[in-house]
Design a protein around this motif. Sequence first.
Motif, PDB file in Angstrom:
ATOM      1  N   GLU A 162       0.661  -1.128   0.037  1.00  0.00           N
ATOM      2  CA  GLU A 162      -0.166  -0.080   0.012  1.00  0.00           C
ATOM      3  C   GLU A 162       0.892   1.165  -0.045  1.00  0.00           C
ATOM      4  N   ALA A 176       1.339   3.287  -3.433  1.00  0.00           N
ATOM      5  CA  ALA A 176       0.044   4.218  -3.886  1.00  0.00           C
ATOM      6  C   ALA A 176       0.632   5.437  -4.148  1.00  0.00           C
ATOM      7  N   LYS A 228      -6.867   3.576  -5.712  1.00  0.00           N
ATOM      8  CA  LYS A 228      -5.341   4.185  -5.528  1.00  0.00           C
ATOM      9  C   LYS A 228      -4.781   3.910  -6.926  1.00  0.00           C
TER      10      LYS A 228
END
Length: 347
Positions: free
Chosen positions: A197, A200, A228
């Motif tokens: 993550e 992103a 995203k």
Amino acid sequence: MSSAGFRYARLISAAAAVAAVAGGLSACASSSTAATSGAAKAAGAAAPAGSTVVDVAALSNGAGKEIALTVPEVASIRAELPASLVSSGKLNIGLGLLPAGAPPIGFVGSDQKTLTGSEPDLGRLVAAVFGLKPVLNNATWDNLFVGIDSGRTDLGFSNITDTEQRKEKYDFACYRQDNLGFEVLKSSSWNFDGNYENLAGQTVAVGAGTNQEKILEQWQSQLKAQGKTLTIKYFPDNNSTYLALSSGRISAYFAPNPGVAYHVTQTANTPNPTRSAGKFSGAGATLQGLICATTKKGDGLAKPTADAINYLIGNGDYAKWLAAWNLSDEAVPSSQVNPPGLPLDNS
């Protein structure tokens, strides 16, 4: 390493590639000390009886930090070897580095003839524990395995990944993690931290058709599902990729971790130094990929090889070997024989 071929060939810097081509990696080279014309000779080192001085990172032209290690023959481990190997007096070590080599894994040294690199050096260290003379046989990736199959090669040390498919024909003694890495400018504050993550909003370069591209595309899909973005960029060669990194057109380069480690050493004293921003297992999130010494299945060499590596781990030479090649972040706590490898559906 994937069966698709020697993926590190994509990672040689322009300067290293020129040196490798100019030197012309020889098809066969051998040395019991990996060129003792370096640190060992400079210090006037002489191996005690029953020991070998292995000059790690010799002639590496800045890709590694040279250090001389005195390795004793270990009688209890030598006793485990097949009798035919002991009587031959030598250990035939297979390398799949042709045509161009791949720093820091293996490449031609600054003398234009000696094979240096993390893999040849570990082969020499293991041979020293065995009390055998290392004979380095360099070939293409495919012919490396032909050599093992035919018995011309005793052990393959060439960044070979443990896979369940390969275990049908080979035994493994594993010695290093198989990792991918993110390379960023040293001035960047971004880190992977093991969390996709964190990608992103980033723009990341990757080699087309590689294992790391497959993983990056999976993360891109997962981020897209969260609303995203992750932008993936491709470049025709390493020079273009690194120019894009230095100019800020990409945030990071996702590549095999040893290649990242090598390039970080090469940029350390340049106007645009880089650093590692994290690593990820080449086998994916649920399995730590492993790099292994590889031998013909059932020939009895895997266990003594693992024992030799564990001896080197125990006496500290293993850590010194990794540090010399800037690969300390790929250390394993112990060498195992035939641990779980990439499953058959991802070999």
